[in-house]
Design an enzyme around this catalytic site. Structure first.
Site, mmCIF file in Angstrom:
data_model
loop_
_atom_site.group_PDB
_atom_site.id
_atom_site.type_symbol
_atom_site.label_atom_id
_atom_site.label_comp_id
_atom_site.label_asym_id
_atom_site.label_seq_id
_atom_site.Cartn_x
_atom_site.Cartn_y
_atom_site.Cartn_z
ATOM 1 N N ARG A 23 0.808 -1.227 0.000
ATOM 2 C CA ARG A 23 0.000 0.000 0.000
ATOM 3 C C ARG A 23 0.838 1.272 0.000
ATOM 4 O O ARG A 23 0.360 2.349 -0.296
ATOM 5 C CB ARG A 23 -0.942 -0.009 1.224
ATOM 6 C CG ARG A 23 -2.058 -1.028 1.128
ATOM 7 C CD ARG A 23 -2.740 -1.273 2.459
ATOM 8 N NE ARG A 23 -1.969 -2.144 3.337
ATOM 9 C CZ ARG A 23 -2.343 -2.513 4.560
ATOM 10 N NH1 ARG A 23 -3.484 -2.062 5.059
ATOM 11 N NH2 ARG A 23 -1.595 -3.314 5.297
ATOM 12 N N GLN B 129 13.072 -12.088 7.214
ATOM 13 C CA GLN B 129 11.929 -12.987 7.008
ATOM 14 C C GLN B 129 11.889 -13.249 5.505
ATOM 15 O O GLN B 129 11.590 -12.342 4.722
ATOM 16 C CB GLN B 129 10.621 -12.322 7.478
ATOM 17 C CG GLN B 129 9.429 -13.270 7.440
ATOM 18 C CD GLN B 129 8.107 -12.565 7.674
ATOM 19 O OE1 GLN B 129 8.006 -11.344 7.642
ATOM 20 N NE2 GLN B 129 7.057 -13.338 7.901
ATOM 21 N N GLY C 53 -7.783 -4.566 13.061
ATOM 22 C CA GLY C 53 -8.425 -5.734 13.650
ATOM 23 C C GLY C 53 -9.295 -5.297 14.816
ATOM 24 O O GLY C 53 -8.927 -4.401 15.572
ATOM 25 N N ASN D 195 -7.184 -3.371 17.538
ATOM 26 C CA ASN D 195 -5.880 -3.946 17.876
ATOM 27 C C ASN D 195 -4.778 -3.021 17.370
ATOM 28 O O ASN D 195 -4.723 -2.705 16.188
ATOM 29 C CB ASN D 195 -5.780 -5.315 17.190
ATOM 30 C CG ASN D 195 -4.389 -5.912 17.276
ATOM 31 O OD1 ASN D 195 -3.658 -5.666 18.240
ATOM 32 N ND2 ASN D 195 -4.029 -6.697 16.275
ATOM 33 N N LYS E 118 30.361 30.057 5.639
ATOM 34 C CA LYS E 118 30.741 28.653 5.888
ATOM 35 C C LYS E 118 32.021 28.629 6.698
ATOM 36 O O LYS E 118 32.949 29.372 6.396
ATOM 37 C CB LYS E 118 30.964 27.943 4.547
ATOM 38 C CG LYS E 118 31.216 26.469 4.668
ATOM 39 C CD LYS E 118 32.241 25.966 3.674
ATOM 40 C CE LYS E 118 33.663 26.305 4.107
ATOM 41 N NZ LYS E 118 34.694 25.765 3.206
ATOM 42 N N ASN F 20 33.145 45.907 9.310
ATOM 43 C CA ASN F 20 32.080 46.022 8.316
ATOM 44 C C ASN F 20 32.545 45.447 6.991
ATOM 45 O O ASN F 20 33.562 45.868 6.448
ATOM 46 C CB ASN F 20 31.701 47.491 8.136
ATOM 47 C CG ASN F 20 30.484 47.625 7.248
ATOM 48 O OD1 ASN F 20 29.360 47.456 7.684
ATOM 49 N ND2 ASN F 20 30.729 47.886 5.965
ATOM 50 N N TYR G 263 39.142 29.151 -2.350
ATOM 51 C CA TYR G 263 39.432 27.879 -3.030
ATOM 52 C C TYR G 263 40.269 28.150 -4.271
ATOM 53 O O TYR G 263 39.884 28.950 -5.131
ATOM 54 C CB TYR G 263 38.079 27.243 -3.404
ATOM 55 C CG TYR G 263 38.156 25.865 -3.972
ATOM 56 C CD1 TYR G 263 38.901 24.866 -3.351
ATOM 57 C CD2 TYR G 263 37.447 25.540 -5.126
ATOM 58 C CE1 TYR G 263 38.933 23.582 -3.873
ATOM 59 C CE2 TYR G 263 37.472 24.254 -5.644
ATOM 60 C CZ TYR G 263 38.225 23.274 -5.020
ATOM 61 O OH TYR G 263 38.249 22.015 -5.529
ATOM 62 N N SER H 259 32.736 47.907 -0.899
ATOM 63 C CA SER H 259 31.897 47.000 -1.695
ATOM 64 C C SER H 259 32.685 46.348 -2.817
ATOM 65 O O SER H 259 33.654 46.916 -3.319
ATOM 66 C CB SER H 259 30.735 47.785 -2.299
ATOM 67 O OG SER H 259 29.953 48.306 -1.255
ATOM 68 N N ALA I 133 36.751 49.991 -2.280
ATOM 69 C CA ALA I 133 35.760 49.251 -3.062
ATOM 70 C C ALA I 133 36.372 48.756 -4.363
ATOM 71 O O ALA I 133 37.236 49.393 -4.952
ATOM 72 C CB ALA I 133 34.576 50.163 -3.363
HETATM 73 C C1 UD1 Z 1 -2.098 -5.454 11.588
HETATM 74 C C2 UD1 Z 1 -2.951 -6.383 12.463
HETATM 75 C C3 UD1 Z 1 -4.250 -5.643 12.800
HETATM 76 C C4 UD1 Z 1 -3.933 -4.346 13.503
HETATM 77 C C5 UD1 Z 1 -2.975 -3.488 12.680
HETATM 78 C C6 UD1 Z 1 -2.492 -2.322 13.507
HETATM 79 C C7 UD1 Z 1 -2.511 -8.697 11.882
HETATM 80 C C8 UD1 Z 1 -2.974 -9.869 11.096
HETATM 81 N N1 UD1 Z 1 -3.237 -7.588 11.732
HETATM 82 O O1 UD1 Z 1 -2.807 -5.218 10.373
HETATM 83 O O2 UD1 Z 1 -5.050 -6.455 13.647
HETATM 84 O O3 UD1 Z 1 -5.123 -3.639 13.770
HETATM 85 O O4 UD1 Z 1 -1.818 -4.237 12.286
HETATM 86 O O5 UD1 Z 1 -1.751 -1.406 12.767
HETATM 87 O O6 UD1 Z 1 -1.566 -8.827 12.632
HETATM 88 N N2 UD1 Z 1 4.892 -7.791 8.822
HETATM 89 C C9 UD1 Z 1 5.991 -8.613 8.784
HETATM 90 N N3 UD1 Z 1 5.894 -9.798 8.107
HETATM 91 C C10 UD1 Z 1 4.759 -10.210 7.492
HETATM 92 C C11 UD1 Z 1 3.634 -9.361 7.538
HETATM 93 C C12 UD1 Z 1 3.713 -8.153 8.217
HETATM 94 O O7 UD1 Z 1 7.038 -8.296 9.324
HETATM 95 O O8 UD1 Z 1 4.768 -11.299 6.913
HETATM 96 C C13 UD1 Z 1 4.981 -6.487 9.515
HETATM 97 C C14 UD1 Z 1 4.728 -5.292 8.594
HETATM 98 O O9 UD1 Z 1 5.952 -4.818 8.045
HETATM 99 C C15 UD1 Z 1 4.090 -4.291 9.523
HETATM 100 C C16 UD1 Z 1 3.408 -5.136 10.579
HETATM 101 O O10 UD1 Z 1 3.989 -6.425 10.503
HETATM 102 O O11 UD1 Z 1 5.073 -3.469 10.141
HETATM 103 C C17 UD1 Z 1 1.896 -5.207 10.373
HETATM 104 O O12 UD1 Z 1 1.627 -5.716 9.100
HETATM 105 P P1 UD1 Z 1 0.538 -5.071 8.150
HETATM 106 O O13 UD1 Z 1 0.489 -5.839 6.897
HETATM 107 O O14 UD1 Z 1 0.743 -3.608 8.062
HETATM 108 O O15 UD1 Z 1 -0.777 -5.383 8.983
HETATM 109 P P2 UD1 Z 1 -2.124 -4.556 9.068
HETATM 110 O O16 UD1 Z 1 -2.994 -4.912 7.913
HETATM 111 O O17 UD1 Z 1 -1.861 -3.117 9.310
HETATM 112 CA CA CA Z 2 -0.072 -1.877 9.280
#
Ligand code: UD1
Ligand code: CA
Length: 456
Positions: A15, A75, A138, A168, A349, A375, A385, A403, A421
């Site tokens: 996104r 990851q 969430g 969440n 500078k 002045n 330089y 000046s 000047a």
């Molecule tokens: C997530 C939560 C949602 C919460 C929201 C808060 C889950 C399933 N959902 O949704 O409940 O309200 O955050 O902002 O947890 N990331 C990884 N590896 C992955 C996927 C994600 O490291 O495989 C990291 C992303 O870089 C990010 C964070 O986890 O920093 C959250 O992931 P994102 O995809 O943004 O989740 P949301 O849809 O925002």
């Molecule tokens: Ca997020």
């Protein structure tokens, strides 16, 4: 009790529509993840594990300076937030675990402390917020006793659940053993085929694991998923910073038109006009005024100094009662002593401008030391330089430079000297005398101004 913080920063970040990992996008001049680390550095965390996307370790290391011991873990595939935590678990040796998101940057120390406290009586704590518009987050489902029994992602919500306003934050505290147990039991979400960390809550509920929520403000847990969110986060952060400044007595003409990208400290009776930007560490003394469209970076400004509009000051040490600008460019290692003036279209500078000295118009001062009450006339240039090396210009006290003078460094202009000047000065100019270098003026008799040729 020892704590490890795991920061999830390996999502695809689709996104954000960027080539950069989401956690490295900038908010208030700092990568999102840096904000999280600043909070952690104040919250007594023993070590940090950062989960980052494949082949981005270098980019993360570059951005991250923290005193907490940090492990970077890739990851390999973004299989969801639970999978990201699973990837981190082999690197967690402490009893307790704090899970943070790289895209939730405005978390405060107070909430981290609260989560740690709550975990003393629980095995799992979820940081939540009650929000006006819960879309995208969430939803927290609670049982009749008010215990969290599930987190339902937006995509999986029915119409009733969509109305739940408690969301969440994604930030959770776990007993590490509990986390290991729960994460191992999470199945992929059927719609997205990703492992959701949020599923841990429902599993915990069924297993009778003690879990609770701690609720904080909406702004604190704002999640940054898109460029639109990033701009919104700037707005939230700006509001917070300007409110703190105004509470401390700073006059801000329009709090919606000031940006602080770092740490700004202000004395009493400071006034900041519109569209001022402060970058890095900036300290303003009592009674300083900052004019419109001014950028001040990593600088200290003394009491009662005025910075007029459109000035750009970086890495400078400015004394008290100075006047700068409008349209001045003060570059790194410039020092202005008390009452010095640097006017419009002047660049400085690596130079010292002594007490009460004036450089008011259209001038370049580089690698120079200027004494007191001197002045410098309009259009003066220190030619520092030679195409290979930089050389110094030393100008004494009470000097008058006319000046349009070029001072070819290395050179010294003694105290009390006057330079006529239009001179190009390349040799030592003695004190209390006039030094001038100028071709003799002549007038040519009988000279005619050319006229336009007739076309044939
Ligand atoms: C997530 C939560 C949602 C919460 C929201 C808060 C889950 C399933 N959902 O949704 O409940 O309200 O955050 O902002 O947890 N990331 C990884 N590896 C992955 C996927 C994600 O490291 O495989 C990291 C992303 O870089 C990010 C964070 O986890 O920093 C959250 O992931 P994102 O995809 O943004 O989740 P949301 O849809 O925002
Ligand atoms: Ca997020």
């Amino acid at each position: 009790m020892a704590w490890t913080a795991v920061i999830l920063a390996a999502g695809k970040g689709t996104r954000m529509a960027s080539q950069q990992p989401k956690a490295l996008q900038k908010l208030a001049g700092r990568a999102l993840i840096e904000h999280v680390l600043v909070t952690l550095s104040m919250s007594e965390i023993d070590d940090v594990v950062i989960i980052h996307p494949p082949e981005t370790k270098e980019g993360f290391i570059e951005k991250i300076q923290t005193e907490i011991k940090t492990t970077f873990v890739e990851q390999k595939e973004a299989l969801g937030t639970a999978h990201a935590v699973k990837t981190a678990l082999p690197h967690v040796a402490t009893e307790n675990l704090l899970i943070l998101l790289g895209d939730v940057p405005m978390l405060t120390k107070a909430s981290v402390i609260k989560l740690k406290e709550e975990l003393k009586n629980n095995q799992l704590v979820v940081l939540t917020a009650s929000v006006e518009d819960p879309s995208g987050y969430g939803r927290i489902k609670k049982d009749q006793e008010g215990k969290p029994c599930a987190i339902i992602e937006e995509l999986d919500c029915n119409d009733e659940q969509k109305k739940i306003k408690e969301i969440n934050s994604g930030i959770m505290a776990f007993n590490t053993e509990t986390a290991k147990n729960l994460i191992g039991k999470i199945e992929p979400n059927p719609k997205k085929n990703e492992y959701y960390l949020t599923d841990a809550i429902e599993i915990a509920y069924h297993e009778g694991i003690e879990a609770t929520t701690y609720t904080t403000t909406e702004n604190e847990v704002f999640g940054v998923n898109s460029k639109k969110d990033l701009a919104e986060a700037e707005k939230i952060n700006r509001q917070k910073v300007t409110t703190e400044l105004m509470d401390a007595g700073v006059t801000i003409i329009d709090p919606e038109r000031v940006d602080v990208r770092g740490n700004l400290t202000c004395g009493k009776d400071v006034t900041i006009d519109v569209n001022a930007v402060f970058v890095g560490d900036v300290a303003l003394g009592n009674g300083v005024t900052v004019g419109p469209f001014t950028i001040i970076t990593d600088s200290e400004i003394g009491d009662a100094t005025n910075v007029f509009s459109h000035s750009n000051i970086e890495g400078a040490n400015i004394g008290s009662k100075c006047n700068i600008g409008p349209f001045a460019r003060i570059r790194p290692e410039t020092k202005l002593e008390e009452g010095a003036r640097v006017g419009n279209f002047v660049e400085t500078k690596k130079s010292v401008i002594g007490k009460g000295s004036k450089v008011n118009h259209l001038t370049y001062i580089g690698d120079a030391i200027i004494g007191r009450e001197t002045n410098i006339g309009a259009g003066t240039i220190t030619c520092n330089y030679d195409g290979v090396n930089k050389h110094q210009t030393v100008i004494g006290d009470n000097v008058f430079i006319g000046s349009g003078v070029e001072l070819v460094a290395p050179i010294e202009i003694e105290s009390g000297a006057t330079v006529g000047a239009g001179s190009t000065i390349s040799k030592h100019a003695p004190g209390e005398k006039l030094t001038i270098e100028r071709a003799k003026q002549k007038t040519i008799d009988g000279w005619k101004r050319p006229t336009k040729k007739e076309e044939k």
